[in-house]
Design a protein around this motif. Structure first.
Motif, mmCIF file in Angstrom:
data_model
loop_
_atom_site.group_PDB
_atom_site.id
_atom_site.type_symbol
_atom_site.label_atom_id
_atom_site.label_comp_id
_atom_site.label_asym_id
_atom_site.label_seq_id
_atom_site.Cartn_x
_atom_site.Cartn_y
_atom_site.Cartn_z
ATOM 1 N N ALA A 161 52.837 56.396 28.243
ATOM 2 C CA ALA A 161 52.223 56.158 29.554
ATOM 3 C C ALA A 161 52.630 57.247 30.542
ATOM 4 C CB ALA A 161 52.624 54.777 30.085
ATOM 5 N N CYS A 162 53.912 57.557 30.574
ATOM 6 C CA CYS A 162 54.399 58.547 31.536
ATOM 7 C C CYS A 162 53.922 59.955 31.194
ATOM 8 C CB CYS A 162 55.925 58.513 31.595
ATOM 9 S SG CYS A 162 56.535 57.061 32.462
ATOM 10 N N ASP A 195 50.262 60.118 32.023
ATOM 11 C CA ASP A 195 50.170 60.131 33.484
ATOM 12 C C ASP A 195 50.389 61.542 34.006
ATOM 13 O OD1 ASP A 195 50.036 58.795 36.010
ATOM 14 O OD2 ASP A 195 52.221 58.710 36.131
ATOM 15 N N HIS A 196 51.452 62.173 33.519
ATOM 16 C CA HIS A 196 51.815 63.511 33.964
ATOM 17 C C HIS A 196 50.751 64.535 33.569
ATOM 18 C CE1 HIS A 196 54.121 67.314 33.961
ATOM 19 N NE2 HIS A 196 54.645 66.784 35.039
ATOM 20 N N HIS A 236 47.571 63.960 35.655
ATOM 21 C CA HIS A 236 47.809 64.359 37.045
ATOM 22 C C HIS A 236 47.803 65.880 37.180
ATOM 23 C CE1 HIS A 236 49.282 63.987 41.165
ATOM 24 N NE2 HIS A 236 50.075 65.005 40.891
ATOM 25 N N TYR A 293 47.110 55.755 37.482
ATOM 26 C CA TYR A 293 48.153 54.828 37.922
ATOM 27 C C TYR A 293 48.637 54.032 36.720
ATOM 28 C CZ TYR A 293 50.954 52.030 41.060
ATOM 29 O OH TYR A 293 52.022 51.442 41.705
ATOM 30 N N VAL A 294 49.950 53.950 36.599
ATOM 31 C CA VAL A 294 50.539 53.233 35.469
ATOM 32 C C VAL A 294 50.868 51.797 35.874
ATOM 33 C CG1 VAL A 294 52.513 53.112 33.908
ATOM 34 C CG2 VAL A 294 51.495 55.341 34.437
#
Lengths: 220, 220
Positions: A60-61, A64-65, A68, A75-76
């Motif tokens: 997820a992170c 996300d990164h 972005h 948005y997580v």
């Protein structure tokens, strides 16, 4: 939000005139399409499911990164984190687990409607709960990502020490130990070991990004 | 999401090791500030409170449209609409009304954290419920807008025919009729009649936009 079936647009009374059912539906002038054009992307839900320790939060992170950095708005929604806020009234009974997933699904739907790429990260072990979330999302905007890592791998990682507690009988109903994980039957993306090796975080995220790109979610 | 007090960053076990409290906190690399820079705005919650018929939905939609036309990303959380989804398990008992507001507050917080200008439109008659929502938002990002229209005006509009039903005793516990509305004591914005005339939708929205502009929410 899309209006519920049969109510049409504008303001209307739903479910009759009495009691708790005097609830109207309000449609705003700015719609999902407008927000998507502003953001130059399409709203969707990337739903990451898998055992504890399978790497959901890491994926997820990383995803996300990566998104972005491409100028996309993400948005997580992390299952654990939401239990400190929206879902702090819920425990781990069968009913509460289902309600937990239901609410995350409903919130994810709002984020997708707002135009975001919403990344939901929850064990979500039961097929019917995940399918209920899929059912409320518009066509093809629910993207189920199955992090298919062997139990032995997850247990050897045991980042939160929970498998150890579960094996010692100190946690009951732990997914993979004494509660089932029901793998998806038709997920959009499956991430698994290749020749016995786990993919790197960026390889996992890359697999999802490629899917989003291919399906047109990264443009309006 | 901001981490709860005392947990710091990264992953950590919260509230001890046993039972339902084995819930961790996961921090992602992309934060609120990153999303705000992407969007060139600051996330916040515009919470519109007032009687049924006071014009909350009208203001929400007009404000939504005005901000969108300026290239800002907004999302309207409408109390009625959410009762068809996230809050569809809730009725109108005192407990359920409070829970309804609590959940909307939690979701609004997530949207603000995602960088959006979240416009919440709910009667939200009780001060303590609104104050609970304010309390979970970071400093100054909860903007309470009191749509202070006289009951007679709201009742004469009666857009949903609910006042008529309430006066006939067919709806119980209706705000303004047989249930109290507690006006805010320290709201950020109060919208009211001027010389006996109700402000136009665009005048109402303009009042909120000016506030957001002045406080720097429309830039990163």
């Amino acid at each position: 939000m899309g209006s519920p079936a049969g109510t049409g647009t504008g303001t209307g009374l739903i479910n009759g005139m009495m009691g708790r059912n005097n609830i109207f539906w309000h449609e705003c002038a700015v719609g999902r399409g407008d927000r998507q054009r502003l953001l130059k992307q399409k709203g969707c839900v990337v739903w990451i499911t898998g055992l504890s320790g399978s790497g959901k939060s890491t994926l997820a992170c990383t995803l996300d990164h990566e998104l972005h950095s491409r100028g996309k708005l993400t948005y997580v929604l992390d299952g654990d984190n939401l239990r400190h806020g929206l879902n702090r009234d819920l425990g781990f009974s069968a009913h509460d687990r289902t309600e937990n997933i239901r609410r995350v699904g409903e919130v994810a739907k709002l984020f997708a409607d707002a135009g975001l790429i919403c990344i939901a990260s929850l064990i979500s072990p039961y097929r019917r709960d995940r399918d209920s979330c899929r059912a409320i999302l518009p066509d093809a905007s629910f993207i189920e990502v199955f992090l298919n890592m062997p139990l032995e791998v997850c247990e050897s990682r045991d980042p939160k020490g929970l498998y150890k507690l579960a094996r010692a009988g100190k946690i009951k109903g732990f997914t993979g130990i004494d509660d089932p994980y029901e793998p998806p039957l038709n997920c959009e993306i499956e991430i698994k070991q290749e020749e016995g090796a786990c993919p790197s975080p960026s390889a996992m995220a890359g697999q999802v990004v490629s899917y989003l790109e291919e399906k047109g979610f990264l443009e309006d």
